[in-house]
Design a protein around this motif. Structure first.
Motif, mmCIF file in Angstrom:
data_model
loop_
_atom_site.group_PDB
_atom_site.id
_atom_site.type_symbol
_atom_site.label_atom_id
_atom_site.label_comp_id
_atom_site.label_asym_id
_atom_site.label_seq_id
_atom_site.Cartn_x
_atom_site.Cartn_y
_atom_site.Cartn_z
ATOM 1 N N VAL A 285 0.840 -1.202 0.000
ATOM 2 C CA VAL A 285 0.000 0.000 0.000
ATOM 3 C C VAL A 285 0.870 1.246 0.000
ATOM 4 O O VAL A 285 2.013 1.212 0.444
ATOM 5 C CB VAL A 285 -0.970 0.021 1.207
ATOM 6 C CG1 VAL A 285 -1.807 -1.246 1.248
ATOM 7 C CG2 VAL A 285 -0.250 0.204 2.516
ATOM 8 N N ASP A 286 0.328 2.341 -0.516
ATOM 9 C CA ASP A 286 1.000 3.642 -0.457
ATOM 10 C C ASP A 286 0.510 4.453 0.725
ATOM 11 O O ASP A 286 1.286 5.133 1.373
ATOM 12 C CB ASP A 286 0.751 4.445 -1.746
ATOM 13 C CG ASP A 286 1.557 3.927 -2.920
ATOM 14 O OD1 ASP A 286 2.692 3.450 -2.719
ATOM 15 O OD2 ASP A 286 1.035 3.984 -4.050
ATOM 16 N N ARG B 7 5.311 -1.869 -3.530
ATOM 17 C CA ARG B 7 4.618 -0.924 -4.400
ATOM 18 C C ARG B 7 3.339 -1.583 -4.919
ATOM 19 O O ARG B 7 3.403 -2.659 -5.499
ATOM 20 C CB ARG B 7 5.509 -0.524 -5.567
ATOM 21 C CG ARG B 7 4.833 0.445 -6.496
ATOM 22 C CD ARG B 7 5.759 1.293 -7.306
ATOM 23 N NE ARG B 7 6.915 1.817 -6.643
ATOM 24 C CZ ARG B 7 6.951 2.929 -5.901
ATOM 25 N NH1 ARG B 7 5.861 3.617 -5.704
ATOM 26 N NH2 ARG B 7 8.070 3.341 -5.361
ATOM 27 N N PRO B 8 2.186 -0.945 -4.719
ATOM 28 C CA PRO B 8 0.932 -1.508 -5.224
ATOM 29 C C PRO B 8 0.921 -1.605 -6.752
ATOM 30 O O PRO B 8 1.542 -0.784 -7.426
ATOM 31 C CB PRO B 8 -0.131 -0.510 -4.769
ATOM 32 C CG PRO B 8 0.508 0.318 -3.725
ATOM 33 C CD PRO B 8 1.974 0.312 -4.007
ATOM 34 N N SER B 9 0.212 -2.590 -7.279
ATOM 35 C CA SER B 9 0.071 -2.723 -8.732
ATOM 36 C C SER B 9 -1.109 -3.619 -9.054
ATOM 37 O O SER B 9 -1.298 -4.649 -8.417
ATOM 38 C CB SER B 9 1.331 -3.331 -9.345
ATOM 39 O OG SER B 9 1.133 -3.592 -10.723
ATOM 40 N N SER C 67 -8.180 0.285 -2.720
ATOM 41 C CA SER C 67 -7.968 1.733 -2.618
ATOM 42 C C SER C 67 -6.560 2.139 -3.027
ATOM 43 O O SER C 67 -6.316 3.296 -3.333
ATOM 44 C CB SER C 67 -8.231 2.190 -1.179
ATOM 45 O OG SER C 67 -7.335 1.554 -0.280
ATOM 46 N N GLU C 68 -5.618 1.192 -3.068
ATOM 47 C CA GLU C 68 -4.227 1.484 -3.418
ATOM 48 C C GLU C 68 -3.896 1.133 -4.861
ATOM 49 O O GLU C 68 -2.791 1.380 -5.313
ATOM 50 C CB GLU C 68 -3.289 0.713 -2.475
ATOM 51 C CG GLU C 68 -3.540 1.004 -1.016
ATOM 52 C CD GLU C 68 -3.465 2.487 -0.698
ATOM 53 O OE1 GLU C 68 -2.364 3.061 -0.765
ATOM 54 O OE2 GLU C 68 -4.516 3.079 -0.392
ATOM 55 N N GLY C 69 -4.841 0.521 -5.590
ATOM 56 C CA GLY C 69 -4.601 0.136 -6.974
ATOM 57 C C GLY C 69 -4.161 -1.303 -7.154
ATOM 58 O O GLY C 69 -3.845 -1.722 -8.259
#
Length: 123
Positions: free
Chosen positions: A13-14, A60-62, A110-112
């Motif tokens: 998550v960011d 890192r979200p992806s 929510s983070e992608g």
């Protein structure tokens, strides 16, 4: 292997506060916040298998790369209705699987991140 295929799950998550809000609202649960080796974590209450939201270097979200975890989602239709309200979106589904396996859907959290949801056949 005596346990299930997944024994730990990390969802990058960011924005930890936003991600905690999303997962707590969608799954109607409470996550436990902790830090381990400079990684900010929010741990899911399920101990076996366990998992956490993670924020820190190397995470890192992806929704385009990496693994797609499938989370247990009984009551899939109601859960999908909560996704948009919580700041995510349904990518596809629900899709009925063959052979009484159940139904699946993919969401963007929510983070992608792309997250799979699996609703087993009741019974």
């Amino acid at each position: 292997m005596s346990n299930g295929l997944i024994n730990w799950l990390e969802i990058p998550v960011d924005d930890m506060k936003r991600a905690i809000h999303f997962y707590e609202q969608v799954f109607e649960t409470t996550l436990r916040r902790e830090t381990m080796s400079q990684v900010d974590m929010a741990v899911f209450p399920n101990p076996d298998p366990g998992g956490a939201l993670v924020a820190g270097e190397g995470y890192r979200p992806s929704q385009h790369y990496g693994p797609v975890p499938y989370l247990h989602a009984p009551g899939l239709d109601a859960l999908l209705q909560r996704v948009a309200h919580a700041g995510g979106k349904t990518v596809f589904g629900p899709l009925q699987l063959p052979g009484d396996i159940g139904r699946i859907a993919h969401i963007a959290d929510s983070e992608g991140n792309r997250i799979g949801l699996h609703e087993p056949i009741a019974g």
